[in-house]
Design an enzyme around this catalytic site. Structure first.
Site: not given
Length: 312
Positions: A149, A180, A250, A253, A276, A285
């Site tokens: 990120r 995150k 992004h 990414r 994630h 994806y």
């Protein structure tokens, strides 16, 4: 009262009482023309429109290709109109209340094609300042080669320390990042990214004075590079490289995730690499991967191009 007169009174109300912009008033007027047309076709007065009428018209608009977002905006205008009618004592209830637009399909993340992504990563801007070129090339390699990120990229320090949010272990070919939810993870990076970082680190301190920020990626004044600056540099680089779409962090990414999944088919591995928390986030994806496969099929398989005439 005639429908046109009711609509005109309401538009005067929002124009003078709410002081809405002219563009907004024009959209309100168009949406109320639609409402009046639906009511006329159904044989009901605007003040007699019921909940089931609104639901039916929503279905009609959706079947005609109107987007969920577009329908939601129309319903918002209609809802305000019936709130006003209620205040005038002309309706006893709001027929638009609790009617919701169909959910808009979640857009797929934009990813570069494999050849385009590799071409962008390989691009060298020989006309640029060598210091900036080395820095930007290293950023691209980490974003595309590691799926970082932009916040993880800008949070990297040049060396590990107790206060560092993240750093790169060049010997091991690994980036240690803070993602995150303050979750740490280790991301493998390729030899190309390691080489680009080594080149950048060799000249990183040039022209920065005696004190250099701990940040891996610096601006010209020696301070940590911001996410906004990374966006600007990538857009500039994509323009110079001639990519069809302006590139942003992004997108690289997304390209990383899509290309790893295309090659490996291992969704769990991609989840871990991206950091994630839930597999459902990574499953988008698979849709990208299916689009790639479907496009390949359409181009390559003779039966994909067969027409009805061919089958007779």
């Amino acid at each position: 009262m005639a429908p046109a007169a009711l609509v005109a009174q309401y538009l005067d109300y929002v124009r003078f009482e709410k002081r809405l912009a002219e563009r907004t008033l024009t959209l309100y007027a168009l949406d109320l023309v639609k409402l009046s047309g639906h009511a006329e076709s159904a044989g009901v007065a605007l003040t007699d429109v019921a909940h089931h009428h609104i639901r039916r018209w929503v279905v009609q608009m959706h079947s005609q290709g109107r987007s969920g977002r577009g329908i939601a905006l129309i319903l918002s205008g209609w809802r305000g109109f019936y709130v006003w009618l209620g205040r005038q004592g002309l309706v006893s209830s709001n027929p638009v209340q609790d009617v919701r637009a169909p959910k808009a399909a979640k857009p797929l993340p934009k990813a570069l094609g494999l050849d385009e992504a590799v071409g962008f990563a390989d691009f060298e801007n020989e006309a640029d300042d060598p210091w900036l070129e080395a820095r930007d090339a290293a950023m691209v390699e980490l974003l595309y080669g590691g799926g970082l990120r932009v916040g993880e990229l800008t949070g990297l320090d040049a060396a590990p320390s107790a206060s560092a949010k993240g750093w790169v272990d060049l010997a091991a070919g690994e980036a240690h990042v803070l993602g995150k939810g303050s979750k740490r993870r280790i991301v493998p990076i390729g030899k190309t990214a390691v080489a680009a970082l080594e080149k950048w680190l060799e000249i990183r301190a040039e022209g920065q004075g005696t004190e250099v920020s701990a940040a891996m990626f610096l601006g010209r004044y020696g301070t940590r590079l911001t996410a906004a600056s990374v966006w600007q540099r990538l857009r500039r680089r994509s323009r110079l490289a001639g990519t069809a779409t302006p590139v942003h962090p992004h997108m690289l990414r997304h390209s990383f995730a899509s290309h790893v999944l295309q090659s490996s088919g291992d969704l769990r591995a991609v989840q871990e690499l991206l950091g994630h928390a839930n597999i459902s986030t990574t499953q988008v994806y698979t849709r990208l991967d299916f689009q790639h496969l479907a496009a390949t099929y359409d181009k390559a398989h003779p039966r994909a191009k067969a027409t009805a005439a061919d089958k007779k």
